[in-house]
Design a protein around this motif. Structure first.
Motif: not given
Length: 352
Positions: A43-51, A65-72, A89-92, A108-113
């Motif tokens: 999913a997108f966040n406003h953070r992606d636009i600011w970046i 990019p991308g901080s939100d995710g669901v997966g297998i 979890n979208p952070g570390s 998440l969404g910017l290196l080193p993440c």
């Protein structure tokens, strides 16, 4: 695997400082405390636009990019079964301290993440949680960052409880909508602001008691009428701006303003004498800890809350990313914008 990468080459006439490109990337081997997760949706966040606009700190070209995710989960781990659906979890760097991160907190969404606009990721297993079964793929992807931000602002920072009166500003954005849903589920009486009457009406359908147009110079007086003698215990705000001077008029003594963003920067937030006379607190908040992420997902599961998804695109393509970015940049959405990346025929995928 195909990933979206941040570049210094924006599209012509986009108004952005940065752009996207699609590249094949090799996936690293997971360590013993990591898992490979095949991304189903992001999913997108406003953070992606600011970046993209260059209005965010520590931007690193080459980031996914991308901080939100669901997966297998596709690798064998001690914590998760192969084939299990998980939220990331979208952070570390933030374990459990309610005051602030214990370490160098990153999103998440910017290196080193890692980022989630990709086919697969390698993730520390401690940053994964089983996904609630009642969520569709798109709903699950919509939850992590905005849900965590709203949960911390509402419960950790603003201490909202059942029966209290709460104002949520800028309804229609992801965090504001989650704050509305969470507060209603907790038994609070919720009011909203927006410049769009349709968004206010949709918020009422989701459980809000009413709303006011923040562009109306009499909006606080109108809010006072809606409150009908009651006073706000909390304001969940992502805008900042001139209304801060008037908020104390409709707040109880000891009320709390939890601010998670300032999209209105002129004039800046003005903390008045009436605010400190009434012992009103202004508390800044940014996303949340891993412990709060776990609490938030459990809250969503217990109350069977379904995130509001505004639009879903099928496939991680240049066209879908461009359309989603345009939609978010124009503020057209009511809810989250999601791209389904893999396993499109999953039983959790909604019929669109």
């Amino acid at each position: 695997m195909v990933s979206v990468l941040l570049t210094t080459n924006p599209k012509p006439n986009s108004g952005f400082k940065y752009g996207f490109e699609f590249k094949e990337q090799a996936l690293g081997q997971p360590a013993s405390d990591q898992a490979v997760v095949k991304i189903q949706a992001a999913a997108f966040n406003h953070r992606d636009i600011w970046i993209l606009k260059g209005q965010y700190p520590a931007i690193i070209p080459g980031s996914v990019p991308g901080s939100d995710g669901v997966g297998i989960v596709t690798s064998e781990t001690a914590s998760f079964k192969q084939g299990q659906r998980v939220l990331i979890n979208p952070g570390s760097g933030w374990d459990e301290d309610e005051r602030a991160p214990e370490q160098d907190f990153k999103i998440l969404g910017l290196l080193p993440c890692i980022g989630t606009f990709t086919d697969s990721v390698v993730v520390d297993t401690k940053e994964l949680l089983p996904c609630p079964e009642h969520l569709s793929t798109a709903e699950a992807a919509a939850l992590p960052l905005a849900g965590l931000t709203a949960y911390r602002a509402l419960f950790t920072k603003a201490k909202v409880r059942a029966g209290e009166h709460v104002l949520i500003t800028g309804i229609g954005g992801g965090v504001a909508l989650f704050a509305l849903q969470f507060a209603v589920a907790a038994g609070a009486h919720v009011y909203v602001t927006s410049s769009n009457p349709d968004k206010i009406e949709k918020a009422i359908q989701l459980g809000a008691k009413g709303g006011v147009n923040y562009k109306d110079e009499n909006c606080i007086s109108e809010l006072k009428k809606l409150l009908n003698g009651n006073l706000l215990s909390a304001i969940i705000d992502g805008a900042g701006g001139p209304l801060y001077e008037q908020y104390p008029r409709v707040m109880r003594t000891g009320g709390i303003i939890a601010n998670y963003g300032q999209t209105v920067r002129d004039p800046a937030v003005h903390f008045t004498a009436l605010a400190f006379i009434k012992n009103i607190e202004l508390r800044g908040t940014t996303m949340g800890s891993r412990a709060e992420f776990k609490k938030m997902v459990a809250f969503v599961d217990a109350h069977k809350i379904k995130p509001i998804v505004s639009q879903v695109w099928q496939g991680l393509t240049e066209e879908s990313v461009d359309e989603a970015v345009r939609t978010m940049a124009n503020g057209e959405q009511f809810g989250k914008l999601v791209i389904q990346i893999g396993d499109i025929d999953s039983p959790h995928t909604p019929k669109l």
